[in-house]
Write an enzyme that holds these catalytic residues in place. Structure first.
Site, PDB file in Angstrom:
ATOM      1  N   HIS A  37      41.166  53.722  31.714  1.00 19.25           N
ATOM      2  CA  HIS A  37      41.229  55.018  32.307  1.00 19.25           C
ATOM      3  C   HIS A  37      42.071  55.954  31.653  1.00 19.25           C
ATOM      4  O   HIS A  37      41.444  57.332  31.539  1.00 19.25           O
ATOM      5  CB  HIS A  37      41.886  55.022  33.466  1.00 19.25           C
ATOM      6  CG  HIS A  37      41.200  54.000  34.548  1.00 19.25           C
ATOM      7  ND1 HIS A  37      41.634  52.882  34.959  1.00 19.25           N
ATOM      8  CD2 HIS A  37      39.934  54.265  35.415  1.00 19.25           C
ATOM      9  CE1 HIS A  37      40.599  52.240  36.059  1.00 19.25           C
ATOM     10  NE2 HIS A  37      39.819  53.176  36.243  1.00 19.25           N
ATOM     11  N   GLY A 147      33.522  55.518  31.646  1.00 23.42           N
ATOM     12  CA  GLY A 147      33.532  54.193  30.577  1.00 23.42           C
ATOM     13  C   GLY A 147      32.306  53.759  30.262  1.00 23.42           C
ATOM     14  O   GLY A 147      31.570  53.777  31.285  1.00 23.42           O
ATOM     15  N   LYS A 149      32.026  50.494  29.881  1.00 23.07           N
ATOM     16  CA  LYS A 149      31.805  49.254  30.483  1.00 23.07           C
ATOM     17  C   LYS A 149      30.839  49.427  31.393  1.00 23.07           C
ATOM     18  O   LYS A 149      30.176  48.322  31.601  1.00 23.07           O
ATOM     19  CB  LYS A 149      33.204  48.992  30.902  1.00 23.07           C
ATOM     20  CG  LYS A 149      33.357  47.215  31.551  1.00 23.07           C
ATOM     21  CD  LYS A 149      34.487  46.818  31.919  1.00 23.07           C
ATOM     22  CE  LYS A 149      34.817  47.477  33.209  1.00 23.07           C
ATOM     23  NZ  LYS A 149      33.893  47.075  34.554  1.00 23.07           N
ATOM     24  N   MET A 184      38.739  45.810  29.641  1.00 23.69           N
ATOM     25  CA  MET A 184      39.729  46.381  30.636  1.00 23.69           C
ATOM     26  C   MET A 184      38.826  46.506  32.187  1.00 23.69           C
ATOM     27  O   MET A 184      38.065  47.523  32.048  1.00 23.69           O
ATOM     28  CB  MET A 184      40.566  47.269  30.368  1.00 23.69           C
ATOM     29  CG  MET A 184      41.595  46.811  29.361  1.00 23.69           C
ATOM     30  SD  MET A 184      43.029  47.947  29.192  1.00 23.69           S
ATOM     31  CE  MET A 184      43.811  47.189  27.717  1.00 23.69           C
ATOM     32  N   SER A 185      39.487  46.060  33.117  1.00 25.74           N
ATOM     33  CA  SER A 185      38.679  46.516  34.415  1.00 25.74           C
ATOM     34  C   SER A 185      39.867  46.295  35.408  1.00 25.74           C
ATOM     35  O   SER A 185      41.066  45.271  35.293  1.00 25.74           O
ATOM     36  CB  SER A 185      37.595  45.462  34.729  1.00 25.74           C
ATOM     37  OG  SER A 185      37.241  45.495  36.083  1.00 25.74           O
ATOM     38  N   ARG A 187      39.562  45.034  38.285  1.00 23.22           N
ATOM     39  CA  ARG A 187      39.193  43.652  38.921  1.00 23.22           C
ATOM     40  C   ARG A 187      39.543  42.385  37.895  1.00 23.22           C
ATOM     41  O   ARG A 187      39.659  41.318  38.515  1.00 23.22           O
ATOM     42  CB  ARG A 187      37.546  43.487  38.932  1.00 23.22           C
ATOM     43  CG  ARG A 187      37.107  44.386  40.164  1.00 23.22           C
ATOM     44  CD  ARG A 187      35.558  43.886  40.355  1.00 23.22           C
ATOM     45  NE  ARG A 187      35.310  44.750  41.700  1.00 23.22           N
ATOM     46  CZ  ARG A 187      34.331  45.841  41.389  1.00 23.22           C
ATOM     47  NH1 ARG A 187      34.098  46.152  40.261  1.00 23.22           N
ATOM     48  NH2 ARG A 187      33.988  46.201  42.625  1.00 23.22           N
TER      49      ARG A 187
END
Ligand code: PAF
Length: 282
Positions: A37, A147, A149, A184-185, A187
């Site tokens: 983020h 992002g 992702k 990166m997440s 979750r």
């Protein structure tokens, strides 16, 4: 940093900022912020004059039985991070503000949402497209940063902005990874110790495909098989899909001539994780 909870206040603020000639950058999020983020915020600061971030865990994009209730939330920590990242406005609406009683309008993007996560999470992209449309109407950004992702989400939002003539430049930013390559997440915080160790093989799998691609392999079957072999080593990982798709349409391809997206979704215990890598001819 100004924290705004109400739509009418956010609209007034952005109208005033626009009237003064400012370019507004917007980073919509569901909170529980991480370095990924922060890279979006950095881009927002670089391209615009003012930075708005929203945190809203959007119930409309979670199906029944998914992780809406347990989705990680820590607004105090997020607020501090936003302050130290020079966010100008943090928009923090609650669910009643976004979806008041009687709410009945939804936005559906068709083709690009059919495959990949659109198949495994029916209704997900309808929820995303709806909330992003609302947020764009409220914040009225010049730039919106997402992002890569969630690559299919990015393609969906670009399509949405184009099809609905929204005056916003939708910008995608590269995936930020942990030391072992795990994307990166928010979750990732669900993972237990052993699960976290196993999760590293998601990136190793897609990297393996890229290696084989860089050596000259072009057949989707072979490239996908190389990735599957790596994830399947771990008994904790249950692959949901491993696919090679056209970067614009999200439709599957049999061969990669110039470029394609290798996208993967897996389950590790109760956690669903996604990742992707672009295979592109040098
Ligand atoms: O990527 C996310 O965090 C969410 O899907 C988004 C774009 C903020 C919409 O709720």
């Amino acid at each position: 940093m100004k924290v705004i909870e109400y739509i009418h206040e956010m609209k007034e603020a952005s109208q005033a900022l626009r009237a003064e000639g400012n370019k507004i950058s917007f980073v919509p999020t569901m909170g529980y912020l991480h370095q990924g983020h922060l890279s979006l915020l950095k881009k927002g600061r670089d391209v615009g004059d003012l930075l708005v971030m929203s945190i809203f865990v959007n119930p409309a994009q979670f199906a029944k039985g998914e992780d809406f209730e347990r989705y990680p939330r820590d607004f105090e920590r997020d607020k501090k991070m936003c302050e130290s990242e020079s966010v100008d406005i943090l928009f923090l609406p609650n669910a009643r503000e976004i979806y008041p009683d009687g709410y009945q309008t939804y936005v559906e993007v068709e083709g690009v949402t059919k495959n990949l996560c659109g198949t495994s999470r029916p209704g997900h992209f309808r929820g995303v497209a709806t909330v992003v449309t609302k947020l764009f109407n409220i914040v009225r950004p010049h730039y919106a940063i997402f992002g890569e992702k969630d690559f299919q989400q990015l393609v969906t939002i670009k399509r949405l902005a184009l099809d609905l003539d929204m005056d916003v430049d939708v910008i995608g930013m590269p995936i930020v990874r942990e030391a072992d390559g795990l994307a990166m997440s928010s979750r990732n915080s669900y993972l237990g110790q052993e699960e976290r160790a196993a999760a590293g093989s998601i990136y190793r799998a897609i990297q393996r495909s890229k290696e084989v691609f860089d050596e000259g392999e072009r057949s989707a079957g072979i490239l996908l098989n190389e990735a599957r072999k790596v994830v399947e080593i771990s008994p904790l990982i249950e692959p949901e899909y491993v696919k090679l798709v056209n970067m614009g349409t999200m439709e599957e391809v049999d061969r990669v001539e110039n470029e394609a997206l290798l996208a993967i979704a897996v389950r590790i215990g109760k956690t669903r994780l996604i990742d992707n890598i672009i295979l592109r001819k040098a």
